[in-house]
Design a protein around this motif. Structure first.
Motif, PDB file in Angstrom:
ATOM      1  N   MET A 129     -21.328  55.285  28.794  1.00  0.00           N
ATOM      2  CA  MET A 129     -20.451  55.583  27.813  1.00  0.00           C
ATOM      3  C   MET A 129     -19.375  56.642  27.833  1.00  0.00           C
ATOM      4  O   MET A 129     -18.872  57.133  26.826  1.00  0.00           O
ATOM      5  CB  MET A 129     -21.344  55.825  26.497  1.00  0.00           C
ATOM      6  CG  MET A 129     -22.713  54.515  26.241  1.00  0.00           C
ATOM      7  SD  MET A 129     -21.822  52.978  26.332  1.00  0.00           S
ATOM      8  CE  MET A 129     -20.869  53.077  24.916  1.00  0.00           C
ATOM      9  N   GLY A 130     -19.396  57.122  28.973  1.00  0.00           N
ATOM     10  CA  GLY A 130     -18.035  58.175  29.030  1.00  0.00           C
ATOM     11  C   GLY A 130     -18.820  59.562  28.987  1.00  0.00           C
ATOM     12  O   GLY A 130     -17.915  60.541  28.618  1.00  0.00           O
ATOM     13  N   PHE A 131     -19.882  59.740  28.856  1.00  0.00           N
ATOM     14  CA  PHE A 131     -20.563  61.051  28.710  1.00  0.00           C
ATOM     15  C   PHE A 131     -21.532  61.386  29.807  1.00  0.00           C
ATOM     16  O   PHE A 131     -21.338  60.833  30.835  1.00  0.00           O
ATOM     17  CB  PHE A 131     -21.355  60.972  27.321  1.00  0.00           C
ATOM     18  CG  PHE A 131     -20.746  60.822  26.117  1.00  0.00           C
ATOM     19  CD1 PHE A 131     -19.837  61.918  25.286  1.00  0.00           C
ATOM     20  CD2 PHE A 131     -20.341  59.538  25.723  1.00  0.00           C
ATOM     21  CE1 PHE A 131     -18.958  61.873  24.309  1.00  0.00           C
ATOM     22  CE2 PHE A 131     -19.518  59.267  24.575  1.00  0.00           C
ATOM     23  CZ  PHE A 131     -19.035  60.312  23.999  1.00  0.00           C
ATOM     24  N   GLY A 132     -22.368  62.194  29.679  1.00  0.00           N
ATOM     25  CA  GLY A 132     -23.472  62.587  30.958  1.00  0.00           C
ATOM     26  C   GLY A 132     -23.178  63.159  31.941  1.00  0.00           C
ATOM     27  O   GLY A 132     -23.442  63.087  32.987  1.00  0.00           O
ATOM     28  N   ARG A 133     -22.004  64.135  31.811  1.00  0.00           N
ATOM     29  CA  ARG A 133     -22.006  65.151  32.928  1.00  0.00           C
ATOM     30  C   ARG A 133     -22.034  66.620  32.584  1.00  0.00           C
ATOM     31  O   ARG A 133     -22.449  66.654  31.465  1.00  0.00           O
ATOM     32  CB  ARG A 133     -20.361  64.880  33.294  1.00  0.00           C
ATOM     33  CG  ARG A 133     -19.940  63.500  33.931  1.00  0.00           C
ATOM     34  CD  ARG A 133     -18.432  63.569  34.363  1.00  0.00           C
ATOM     35  NE  ARG A 133     -18.136  62.388  35.383  1.00  0.00           N
ATOM     36  CZ  ARG A 133     -18.188  62.159  36.187  1.00  0.00           C
ATOM     37  NH1 ARG A 133     -18.510  63.286  37.116  1.00  0.00           N
ATOM     38  NH2 ARG A 133     -17.752  61.117  36.813  1.00  0.00           N
ATOM     39  N   ARG A 134     -21.910  67.417  33.568  1.00  0.00           N
ATOM     40  CA  ARG A 134     -22.023  68.750  33.194  1.00  0.00           C
ATOM     41  C   ARG A 134     -21.316  69.188  31.865  1.00  0.00           C
ATOM     42  O   ARG A 134     -21.854  69.921  31.436  1.00  0.00           O
ATOM     43  CB  ARG A 134     -21.699  69.626  34.555  1.00  0.00           C
ATOM     44  CG  ARG A 134     -22.071  71.035  34.610  1.00  0.00           C
ATOM     45  CD  ARG A 134     -21.489  71.842  35.825  1.00  0.00           C
ATOM     46  NE  ARG A 134     -21.896  73.191  35.739  1.00  0.00           N
ATOM     47  CZ  ARG A 134     -22.932  73.395  36.608  1.00  0.00           C
ATOM     48  NH1 ARG A 134     -23.537  72.983  37.450  1.00  0.00           N
ATOM     49  NH2 ARG A 134     -23.345  74.820  36.399  1.00  0.00           N
ATOM     50  N   GLU A 135     -20.019  68.867  31.798  1.00  0.00           N
ATOM     51  CA  GLU A 135     -19.081  69.225  30.820  1.00  0.00           C
ATOM     52  C   GLU A 135     -19.736  68.752  29.734  1.00  0.00           C
ATOM     53  O   GLU A 135     -19.324  69.877  28.534  1.00  0.00           O
ATOM     54  CB  GLU A 135     -17.878  68.854  31.063  1.00  0.00           C
ATOM     55  CG  GLU A 135     -17.834  67.438  30.864  1.00  0.00           C
ATOM     56  CD  GLU A 135     -16.424  66.845  31.026  1.00  0.00           C
ATOM     57  OE1 GLU A 135     -15.707  67.199  30.142  1.00  0.00           O
ATOM     58  OE2 GLU A 135     -16.100  65.929  32.022  1.00  0.00           O
ATOM     59  N   HIS A 136     -20.748  68.054  29.518  1.00  0.00           N
ATOM     60  CA  HIS A 136     -21.108  67.465  28.025  1.00  0.00           C
ATOM     61  C   HIS A 136     -22.406  68.208  27.672  1.00  0.00           C
ATOM     62  O   HIS A 136     -22.952  68.139  26.672  1.00  0.00           O
ATOM     63  CB  HIS A 136     -21.359  66.031  28.274  1.00  0.00           C
ATOM     64  CG  HIS A 136     -20.064  65.018  28.461  1.00  0.00           C
ATOM     65  ND1 HIS A 136     -20.110  64.413  29.744  1.00  0.00           N
ATOM     66  CD2 HIS A 136     -19.023  65.168  27.857  1.00  0.00           C
ATOM     67  CE1 HIS A 136     -18.735  63.972  29.735  1.00  0.00           C
ATOM     68  NE2 HIS A 136     -18.294  64.392  28.528  1.00  0.00           N
ATOM     69  N   ASP A 137     -22.918  69.131  28.742  1.00  0.00           N
ATOM     70  CA  ASP A 137     -24.258  69.746  28.373  1.00  0.00           C
ATOM     71  C   ASP A 137     -23.782  71.326  27.800  1.00  0.00           C
ATOM     72  O   ASP A 137     -24.493  72.195  28.091  1.00  0.00           O
ATOM     73  CB  ASP A 137     -25.223  70.087  29.768  1.00  0.00           C
ATOM     74  CG  ASP A 137     -25.743  68.850  29.935  1.00  0.00           C
ATOM     75  OD1 ASP A 137     -25.568  67.841  28.940  1.00  0.00           O
ATOM     76  OD2 ASP A 137     -26.024  68.596  31.028  1.00  0.00           O
ATOM     77  N   THR A 138     -22.560  71.335  27.501  1.00  0.00           N
ATOM     78  CA  THR A 138     -21.819  72.757  26.861  1.00  0.00           C
ATOM     79  C   THR A 138     -22.416  73.096  25.478  1.00  0.00           C
ATOM     80  O   THR A 138     -22.529  72.160  24.975  1.00  0.00           O
ATOM     81  CB  THR A 138     -20.468  72.526  27.008  1.00  0.00           C
ATOM     82  OG1 THR A 138     -19.872  72.287  28.058  1.00  0.00           O
ATOM     83  CG2 THR A 138     -19.738  73.902  26.557  1.00  0.00           C
ATOM     84  N   ILE A 139     -22.831  74.220  25.295  1.00  0.00           N
ATOM     85  CA  ILE A 139     -23.078  74.630  24.005  1.00  0.00           C
ATOM     86  C   ILE A 139     -22.239  75.662  23.250  1.00  0.00           C
ATOM     87  O   ILE A 139     -21.906  76.562  24.082  1.00  0.00           O
ATOM     88  CB  ILE A 139     -24.614  75.391  23.954  1.00  0.00           C
ATOM     89  CG1 ILE A 139     -25.051  76.177  25.020  1.00  0.00           C
ATOM     90  CG2 ILE A 139     -25.531  74.061  24.174  1.00  0.00           C
ATOM     91  CD1 ILE A 139     -26.375  76.762  25.188  1.00  0.00           C
ATOM     92  N   PRO A 140     -22.214  75.812  21.922  1.00  0.00           N
ATOM     93  CA  PRO A 140     -21.405  76.862  21.374  1.00  0.00           C
ATOM     94  C   PRO A 140     -21.993  78.145  21.738  1.00  0.00           C
ATOM     95  O   PRO A 140     -22.984  78.551  21.857  1.00  0.00           O
ATOM     96  CB  PRO A 140     -21.266  76.601  20.077  1.00  0.00           C
ATOM     97  CG  PRO A 140     -22.616  75.958  19.668  1.00  0.00           C
ATOM     98  CD  PRO A 140     -22.841  75.068  20.992  1.00  0.00           C
ATOM     99  N   TYR A 141     -21.012  79.123  21.809  1.00  0.00           N
ATOM    100  CA  TYR A 141     -21.527  80.733  22.289  1.00  0.00           C
ATOM    101  C   TYR A 141     -22.442  81.054  21.337  1.00  0.00           C
ATOM    102  O   TYR A 141     -23.339  81.939  21.595  1.00  0.00           O
ATOM    103  CB  TYR A 141     -20.286  81.555  22.402  1.00  0.00           C
ATOM    104  CG  TYR A 141     -20.910  82.805  22.874  1.00  0.00           C
ATOM    105  CD1 TYR A 141     -21.709  83.095  24.110  1.00  0.00           C
ATOM    106  CD2 TYR A 141     -20.868  83.985  22.331  1.00  0.00           C
ATOM    107  CE1 TYR A 141     -22.007  84.089  24.690  1.00  0.00           C
ATOM    108  CE2 TYR A 141     -21.452  85.220  22.762  1.00  0.00           C
ATOM    109  CZ  TYR A 141     -22.148  85.217  23.843  1.00  0.00           C
ATOM    110  OH  TYR A 141     -22.720  86.266  24.404  1.00  0.00           O
ATOM    111  N   ARG A 142     -22.202  80.745  20.033  1.00  0.00           N
ATOM    112  CA  ARG A 142     -23.437  81.257  18.887  1.00  0.00           C
ATOM    113  C   ARG A 142     -24.650  80.921  19.266  1.00  0.00           C
ATOM    114  O   ARG A 142     -25.852  81.559  18.890  1.00  0.00           O
ATOM    115  CB  ARG A 142     -22.817  80.445  17.531  1.00  0.00           C
ATOM    116  CG  ARG A 142     -23.890  80.963  16.428  1.00  0.00           C
ATOM    117  CD  ARG A 142     -24.089  82.190  15.913  1.00  0.00           C
ATOM    118  NE  ARG A 142     -23.048  83.030  15.480  1.00  0.00           N
ATOM    119  CZ  ARG A 142     -22.312  83.012  14.478  1.00  0.00           C
ATOM    120  NH1 ARG A 142     -22.772  81.879  13.522  1.00  0.00           N
ATOM    121  NH2 ARG A 142     -21.411  83.536  14.106  1.00  0.00           N
TER     122      ARG A 142
END
Lengths: 713, 66
Positions: A606-619
């Protein structure tokens, strides 16, 4: 019987199969665009690889959608399944349903696990899973009647709009004097007018003589439900016994069920007392450990937490049995009788509130700076009645309040609402606006990811600041735990397949409080084993609470107390007793691995599911602001000096914030490397071909997705 | 005497929860939360929480819940 008007537009008669070892061996398919109903077989391979529950849902959804399918396309499918053990009355926590669809929040697969009687009643009516595609021309009620062996579709124009009244009315209408045999799935106006709709799954409470409900909350499946024009899905079944699920070895089932059930009866009163107070005990505990999200996850502690904690709700909860499935001895689904809302359509009327649980108390209480248990009850009641997820509502409102206090948006943006932390009337008014899809509520109901864009484009808010403080990942709002001091839980949220929900891994205590996993490898091992084992509950129709919220007294003396291996062994025996498949604890993990990796590849498709999508906000990682750093200055200064070898002399707080950020973000990236390696994924977070072959999910279409993403080994 | 679960432990004046767990249990550091006479107390407060003679302490295992 309540006089409600339903016009029958389709009737489908079928012959109910006998349940065999926990399976009906067929699924029910409905296309609302065509009023088409069909029964589809469950293959041996489906059972072997996908087990049931979430596994079946994912497989059905995979077949239903294409890579470019959007959440509001007719082909998006709502899939609901329990699992082979679902519907067992003697084993605690065995009545769960798992729901999946493409999510309006994330754009990819969402799954949500919920109590209530629907999943078991669906299975006993003859279907391991239900798959609904298409869109109804008029508001529709689907009635799956396992007693009469009929599936019927009604058009329904004049039913109540909110889930509270609708569940009650349909339970009465279809159940007559046998209301216990009815379960209703519904959403509400909030689900229709926002992207954070939940589904309410009902169960009838004979003592209180009313329909109660639990929520499939996350990711906006209620919004998909409303978009399809579904008013409700109702299942009817008859009485349930151990024989109803036709287990392979009834004596073995009785034995293991008795062991677990009795242990809970004996130990829950000594341990968390969930049968008395649900999960509200977590409020003071999280607060003591600086983990209770407060004012949009800025802080983890507040002296006023005692006002919304365990003792308060213990006094408010209506005493009595509160199991959301038959025979569950955890029985944690508490509620408050005769609550009188002070706002909204039920203002001044006595209502029954199902809840609150910890997540709602933290999300709609502490995280909004609201320390009033009655306002939290009002949030709980209206979120359920409107079909809204209390977690996404709480976390989104917390983001809005911080934006307002930081001056990123002002009262012109909010339509005059002064959305400071702690402003109870403004927060409740915003909730009603979200439900009506009006005013500022229409924007807030889109969720944090879209709000960030709208605030930047429309109100000139600083995108970088919002990236840091907007607590969402993959488009889904965080659930209610502070993760700044637990790298493992940052990974637990960031690498969760559907987005930051704690049902994959809750490692804060193991990591931060007990320091059981100091190395990256240990953290990675935990971020492999725990998500896999927790996934397994969702394959089988089970609740995870009996596994590790009440533990054997000698558990601490075992080699790996966090895994509660005595219970894992019981679950392996339980699986065998129902399905007849001999398995050990390691096999349970392998079963989950197959489904887990399949879901990761589904995301990729579906266009997700890579390393970049496991990013979280710095908070979620560390202090964003000088105010946050200063509030825990001793802790952060010590870490900079002792852990990172920084000479902090002469550095101002802003410099220290920046330094700490650099170190912590590097650690999070290193954690990703370690976890991906442990899971058998590439450095970009994609399962390797060897992994999918080992797990026997190397179907041609799966291999094709991997190849299209450059993975050929 | 203090009761820790089903076990009896000798009480002494001024005893805190931290003292109790350290002195009476080999694995006292495993527990992050206890229930003292019906009220939950978490580890950050163990050192400042006094235990009265005759108190009942239940050890709450919290490892991977949530």
């Amino acid at each position: 019987m309540t006089s409600i008007s339903l016009k029958e537009i389709k009737t489908f008669t079928y012959e109910r199969p006998a349940i065999e070892r926990g399976y009906a061996n067929q699924t029910l398919y409905i296309d609302l665009s065509r009023n088409f109903i069909e029964i589809r077989p469950v293959s041996r391979q489906m059972k072997d690889v996908f087990i049931g529950g979430k596994g079946f849902d994912l497989w059905l959804l995979w077949q239903a959608v294409k890579p470019d399918t959007k959440w509001n396309d007719p082909e998006n499918a709502i899939c609901i399944s329990s699992g082979p053990m679902g519907g067992t009355p003697a084993y605690p926590g065995s009545g769960k349903s798992i729901v999946t669809a493409l999510s309006p929040a994330t754009g990819t697969v969402i799954d949500s696990n919920v109590g209530g009687y629907f999943g078991p009643y669906l299975k006993f009516s003859g279907f391991d899973a239900l798959q609904v595609q298409g869109k109804a021309g008029e508001p529709a009620v689907i009635f799956i009647d396992g007693v009469e062996e009929k599936v019927r579709i009604f058009s329904a124009r004049d039913l109540p709009d909110d889930a509270y009244a609708l569940s009650e009315a349909l339970t009465e209408h279809f159940g007559g004097k046998k209301r216990r045999y009815i379960s209703v799935v519904s959403a509400g106006t909030g689900a229709r007018n926002s992207l954070m709709g939940c589904l309410n799954f009902s169960w009838y409470d004979p003592k209180r003589k009313r329909a109660r409900y639990k929520q499939a909350g996350r990711g906006g499946i209620g919004t998909v439900f409303e978009d399809k024009g579904i008013k409700a899905i109702v299942a009817r079944w008859d009485s349930v016994s151990l024989d109803t699920n036709n287990p392979a070895d009834k004596e073995a089932l009785k034995k293991v069920a008795k062991l677990h059930s009795r242990e809970i009866v004996e130990l829950d009163p000594k341990q968390n007392q969930m049968s008395k107070i649900g999960t509200t005990h977590l409020v003071p505990i999280m607060n003591d450990f600086d983990l209770l999200p407060t004012n949009n996850y800025k802080f983890g502690q507040d002296p006023r937490a005692i006002l919304i904690g365990r003792e308060v709700y213990e006094a408010l909860f209506d005493p009595g049995f509160d199991g959301c499935w038959l025979g569950c001895t955890v029985a944690c689904a508490h509620g408050v009788r005769d609550f009188v809302p002070v706002t909204g359509p039920y203002k001044g009327k006595k209502v029954f509130v199902d809840g609150p649980e910890y997540e709602t108390v933290a999300g709609c209480g502490s995280n909004l700076g609201i320390w009033d248990p009655h306002v939290i009850l009002e949030f709980n009641f209206y979120c359920d009645a409107y079909g809204l997820d209390t977690i996404s509502i709480g976390t989104s409102f917390a983001f809005v309040m911080e934006c307002y206090e930081m001056g990123l948006i002002d009262s012109r943006a909010t339509g005059g609402l002064e959305l400071n932390f702690g402003n109870r009337p403004a927060a409740l008014e915003l909730l009603h606006q979200v439900a009506r899809g009006e005013g500022f509520g229409k924007i807030v109901g889109q969720g944090i990811r879209r709000m960030k864009k709208i605030f930047a484009e429309k109100f000139g808010a600083d995108p970088a600041v919002m990236e840091d403080i907007g607590m969402e990942s993959k488009g889904l709002e965080f659930s209610e735990y502070m993760t700044k001091e637990s790298l493992a839980q940052q990974g637990g949220y960031g690498m969760a397949l559907k987005g930051p929900q704690h049902d994959e891994a809750w490692l804060i205590f193991l990591d931060m409080v007990h320091n059981f996993m100091p190395t990256f490898e240990q953290k990675a091992e935990a971020l492999h084993w725990f998500p896999m084992f927790r996934t397994w509950f969702g394959l089988c129709g089970l609740c995870k609470l009996p596994w590790n919220d009440i533990v054997p007294e000698d558990n601490k003396d075992t080699e790996e107390p966090a895994k509660v291996m005595k219970h894992v062994q019981w679950y392996a025996e339980y699986f065998y007793a129902v399905t007849g498949r001999k398995v050990g604890p390691d096999d349970l993990i392998t079963m989950s691995e197959a489904v887990y990796n399949f879901q990761r590849i589904f995301n990729l498709r579906m266009g997700f599911g890579r390393r970049e999508h496991d990013t979280i906000p710095y908070r979620a990682v560390g202090p964003v602001t000088v105010e946050e750093y200063e509030s825990r200055r001793e802790r952060y200064d010590r870490q900079l000096k002792e852990k990172h070898g920084v000479d902090i002399e002469g550095k101002d707080t802003a410099e220290k914030v920046a330094l700490l950020r650099k170190f912590r973000q590097e650690l999070y990236e290193k954690l990703k490397d370690a976890v991906y390696k442990r899971r058998g994924w590439t450095a970009d977070g994609i399962p390797t071909l060897a992994t999918v072959k080992r797990l026997k999910i190397d179907f041609p279409e799966v291999v094709e997705v991997l190849k299209a993403n450059g993975v050929t080994e | 005497m203090i009761k820790v679960g089903d076990r009896e432990v000798a009480w002494r004046p001024g005893m805190t929860l931290a003292d109790l767990l350290e002195e009476a249990l080999e694995d006292g550091d495993f527990y992050a939360v206890v229930r003292l006479d019906g009220k939950l107390v978490s580890r950050p407060n163990f050192a400042t929480t006094k235990v009265a003679d005759g108190a009942q302490v239940e050890l709450i295992p919290m490892v991977a819940g949530g």
